[in-house]
Each structure stands twice: as C-alpha cells, then as structure tokens.
Design an enzyme around this catalytic site. Sequence first.
Site, short mmCIF file in Angstrom:
data_model
loop_
_atom_site.label_atom_id
_atom_site.label_comp_id
_atom_site.label_asym_id
_atom_site.label_seq_id
_atom_site.Cartn_x
_atom_site.Cartn_y
_atom_site.Cartn_z
N SER A 81 5.08 4.52 6.50
CA SER A 81 4.13 3.81 5.67
C SER A 81 4.33 4.05 4.17
CB SER A 81 2.69 4.21 6.04
OG SER A 81 2.47 5.57 5.75
N THR A 190 -1.21 3.73 3.01
CA THR A 190 -1.05 4.48 1.78
C THR A 190 -1.22 5.97 1.98
OG1 THR A 190 -3.14 3.36 1.50
CG2 THR A 190 -1.78 3.44 -0.38
N THR A 208 2.77 3.69 -1.49
CA THR A 208 2.85 3.03 -0.18
C THR A 208 4.07 2.13 -0.10
OG1 THR A 208 1.62 1.64 1.39
CG2 THR A 208 1.47 1.04 -0.92
N ARG A 218 4.43 -9.67 -1.13
CA ARG A 218 3.04 -9.23 -0.96
C ARG A 218 2.81 -7.90 -1.66
NH1 ARG A 218 0.24 -4.51 1.36
NH2 ARG A 218 -1.83 -5.24 1.98
N THR A 241 -7.84 3.04 1.38
CA THR A 241 -6.81 2.94 2.39
C THR A 241 -7.25 1.91 3.43
OG1 THR A 241 -5.42 4.21 3.93
CG2 THR A 241 -7.73 4.83 3.81
N GLY A 242 -6.31 1.42 4.20
CA GLY A 242 -6.63 0.38 5.18
C GLY A 242 -6.06 -0.96 4.75
#
Length: 332
Positions: A81, A190, A208, A218, A241-242
């Site tokens: 990630s 992240t 990230t 993106r 985060t997420g």
Amino acid sequence: MGISRRDTLGFALAGAAAAGTARAAPAAAKSTGTAALIVSTWDFGTAANAAAYSRLKAGGTLIDAVEAGAQVPEKDLSNHSVGMGGYPDRDGHVTLDAIIMDDRGHAGAVAALEGYVHAISVARRIMERTPHTMLVGDGAAQFAREQGFTTQNLLTPEAEAAWKEWLKKAEYKPVANIENQRGSALDHDTIGILARSPEGRLAGACTTSGMAFKLRGRVGDSPQAGCGLLVEPGVGAATATGVGEEVTRIAGAARVIGSMRMGLSAMAACREAVEHIVGLRGEAVKDAQVAFLAIDKDGQVGAFAIQPGFTYAVTDESGHTQVHPSQSLRRA
C-alpha cells in the site's frame, strides 16, 4: 525550515530506547493513559513509530521523525500500500502520493510520482527548497531527479503478478480494513504519522501508493493538505485513511482540526467527521471504510472509523508502543 532542534530537547529526557510493542485491549482504545508523542495508522505503524522515536532520541526534529517513520513502509517490500512494492494502477504504473507538514505553515507534497521510492523525502525537499506546496507527475519526477534522488523501478515481481492476475477480470472493489491483511491484491491505503514534542509542537506525514489498480492519474486524499493531513499550531494534527474519495468530499483532516479548534476532543472530532460522511453519503459508504486519527497539543489521541477493524499505533514519552483498535460507528 521545520521545527528547530530546540523544540525537541525534551526528548533527551524521555527515557531509554523504544520498548516493545503491545496490543491493547479494546477498552483501552478510549485513552492511552499518558501523553502520546507519536501516533500512526494501522498495525504497520508500529515499525514507523519506532523509527520516528529513534530519530527523535538521536536529536532529530519532529520533521526528521515523521519523515523517518514514513520511510519505513515506503521501503517495505511486503507492504503493498506504500512505496516500493505498492500495487500499480490499472496500466501497470506504481505511482506515489505523499505530504509532510509542520505547525508553522510549512508543507510539501507530491502526487502521481513515479520512479522514486521515498516520496515523503521528495515532498520534504519541495517544502524546503521551493515556493510551492505540491508537484505532480512528470514535474515531480523531474524535480526529484534534479535534487539527486535515485530513480528505480518500483514494480516488484510480486506486485506485477498481482496486477496481471487482476487484469483477468479487471474488477475493483475496496475491502474494508484490507490494510491489516498483508498480501491481498486489493491491499491499498496510507500510513499517516503524527508527532508532537513535550512542549506541544506538532508535525505530520502521510504517504501511499494509493488504490491498487486505480485509474491512471487518480490522486486520493493523502497528499492534499486539509484532506489526508493537517497540522495546526496550538490545536493538533489529524490524518485520514480508507477510501480517499470520501475523505476529500469533506476535507476530512481540516474538518477534524476545525472541530478540535472549537473545543471538541480529538476523539469527538474524529467521530464527528465520520458521522458527517455517513450522513452525507448514506448507502454509498455502507461497505466503505474511512477513519480519522488525531492528536492534540497535549498528547491526547482520538480515532474513529465507519467500520470496525481500523487500528492505530501510539508511542508514549517513554518509547512504549501499543496498537489500539479504533472505535467505530458500525459494529462487527
């Protein structure tokens, strides 16, 4: 640039080397019981915190510390990630986003950076050596090259194999809390790391490789000041985060800091931001994970998520680290 060494002298008295990591019971997630110095997202934040703490103990500034912490997952080949080993976009390119900030208004960020493993260090160089706050794409890579950073291929054989397997169906669906399930082809997210001095100075970093197999170009919330990270003097620091798109819709980190400035605790501020996203988006986020992590100037920590499963690492003034399960709006 950044926080001076005088602001970190208190760390000389903060204890011996960092202790081992322990996992706290769920009830302990409400309070660490002692002032925190370093907090970061997810289980893999423990190693980042250790590096940050060691840098502080060696006399580094808060900016030195959050950079050192962020570099740990960036160079971890098992972490898909962040940085080297991150999963590519759907065209096969590994692109990195990062931001670094202190509480004096200094900030630097990169987005869609290719070919340089330590995006956080390129971001710091932007902060310190340019009048800008963000460079993107080819321009960010050109700047990194001119600054003497070494280029390398970030697409590892494991990440390439996962991408080729994904191409067979070319279907993408985020999976909540995949960050703590190492090795999945959908593993994306992240690390956000926040640090404070015993005197209440603050800094933060976020880095990230973004969503696995994202559309080329993106950029999520992570490198955007006020979305993935914000640091404000006398108030605190917050990171997100997420699913980044949901964070950017509400300028999430800025919302958390704004609530803290108005008197909410770090915990209440994180919860308010999550509740706002759910109220705004409804069914669109019923299976999505978004979480916020914050620390105030006094070292009190807050964390809150939509779904259960978000974890965060807290290191106190003695160097002891615990991983806490976050409170969440929804239950398992």
